[in-house]
Enzyme design. Sequence first.
Site, PDB file in Angstrom:
ATOM      1  CB  CYS A  78      48.087  44.042  40.680  1.00 49.58           C
ATOM      2  SG  CYS A  78      47.146  45.509  41.081  1.00 49.58           S
ATOM      3  CG  HIS A 171      44.385  40.835  40.439  1.00 51.71           C
ATOM      4  ND1 HIS A 171      45.235  40.391  41.421  1.00 51.71           N
ATOM      5  CD2 HIS A 171      44.282  42.165  40.610  1.00 51.71           C
ATOM      6  CE1 HIS A 171      45.624  41.409  42.172  1.00 51.71           C
ATOM      7  NE2 HIS A 171      45.055  42.503  41.699  1.00 51.71           N
ATOM      8  CD  GLU A 173      45.693  36.868  40.588  1.00 51.58           C
ATOM      9  OE1 GLU A 173      45.926  37.181  39.395  1.00 51.58           O
ATOM     10  OE2 GLU A 173      45.702  37.695  41.515  1.00 51.58           O
TER      11      GLU A 173
END
Length: 193
Positions: A78, A171, A173
């Site tokens: 991002c 994302h 994660e």
Amino acid sequence: MNIGVLAVQGAFIEHENMLRSLGAECRELRCREDIDHLDGIVLPGGESTVQARLLTELSMMTPLKKLIESGVPVLATCAGLILLAEHIDGGEAPHIATLPVTVRRNAYGRQSASFCCRASFGTMADVPMMFIRAPFIESVGDGVEIMAHDSSDAQNITAVKYKNQLAMAFHPELTNDTRIHEYFLKLVARRRG
Ligand code: GLN
């Protein structure tokens, strides 16, 4: 293997947790001196303008750029993708500028500022992708491999690989799916030989 996670602003803890769960050692990069003897780099999401200003103030921009140009693998998510891009739509000056793509910041507009979808990423099927005020990639330069598109009709480019730079608008994660981080750690292991 020693992974440096940029920790000046944004969602860095989640990357560290995921990498540690996969057996990697992480070091938070908060000042120039931290950028030393790294096998890989993570540029997290957050606010790219704030991150870029801090990187300049802390004299971290040039050493990071040199390390990436030397081939140390980088995983950028991002805002991290925006930092890496050589071109930012709208005339904003580029930052680290090692990735030959044009990105558009906040490209999904206000209404669908945050959303989740599942799509393939390279050869991986059905990867959950979380977008938070995300950019997308408008165009790519020579040698850039497109890894993912979003699920809209427009099929915007959301992830790319160029040499050892892996960058995405979403994302990974923030999900339970560790495949993209595992893929990144394979790039790191391959470079270490
Ligand atoms: N909108 C942010 C930017 O332009 C990126 C958002 C994110 O990293 N989730 O920097």
